[in-house]
Design a protein around this motif. Sequence first.
Motif, short mmCIF file in Angstrom:
data_model
loop_
_atom_site.label_atom_id
_atom_site.label_comp_id
_atom_site.label_asym_id
_atom_site.label_seq_id
_atom_site.Cartn_x
_atom_site.Cartn_y
_atom_site.Cartn_z
N GLY A 129 3.23 5.73 -1.71
CA GLY A 129 1.70 6.45 -2.01
C GLY A 129 0.49 5.91 -1.54
O GLY A 129 0.74 4.58 -1.88
N GLY A 130 -0.34 6.48 -1.78
CA GLY A 130 -1.32 5.84 -2.64
C GLY A 130 -2.45 4.76 -3.64
O GLY A 130 -0.85 5.12 -4.56
N ASP A 131 -3.25 4.40 -4.12
CA ASP A 131 -3.29 3.52 -5.26
C ASP A 131 -3.56 4.56 -6.36
O ASP A 131 -3.11 3.93 -7.66
CB ASP A 131 -4.70 3.09 -5.21
N GLU A 132 -3.73 5.51 -6.44
CA GLU A 132 -4.05 6.36 -7.81
C GLU A 132 -2.70 7.04 -8.08
O GLU A 132 -1.85 7.14 -9.12
CB GLU A 132 -4.03 8.17 -7.43
N GLY A 133 -1.19 6.81 -7.52
CA GLY A 133 0.53 6.71 -8.02
C GLY A 133 0.52 5.30 -9.12
O GLY A 133 1.24 5.68 -9.60
#
Length: 158
Positions: A129-133
């Motif tokens: 996934g992305g950084d927020e994960g």
Amino acid sequence: MRSYKVLTVCLGNICRSPAAQGILESIACKHGVFLELDSAGTAAYHIGNPPDSRSINALHQVGIDISHQQARQVTKADFNEFDWILAMDRENLSNLKKIQPKNSKATLVMFGEFYDHAAFGEVVDPYYGGDEGFTEMRKHLTNISDAFVHHLNSHQED
Ligand code: 4NP
């Protein structure tokens, strides 16, 4: 002061378990609990590599440096070396159970169960996934680590 040897384990040993190691180190220190920590992966994909840069960054944002860690694969010997082996998800736990020697010393558990029983205590794998994960992972691991250190403090395990 009682000390404990603790191994955090995920799949690749580059995202969740190095982060868990760094967060536990920081929280235990603040609570006067002495932990000897290491982390490992059930898979061999990333042996010798540093943590994923997204994990390094997510922890750097709260003042924890995990950039020096190097991935390794879990071994059978770890089960007699460590007091606790903390699995990040059910698949990790199942793979660890397959190699756990009989009557070994370590207590093998899902790390997340110290904090909440929702989603069976799993720490979601942020790798695809992305950084927020990775931010979510850090928050979840911080809550679990707080609960785990509190557990050690209040149970005074031998
Ligand atoms: P970790 O995340 O188990 O939290 O370190 C992963 C890292 C690498 C891969 C999968 C998950 N991989 O497939 O390479």
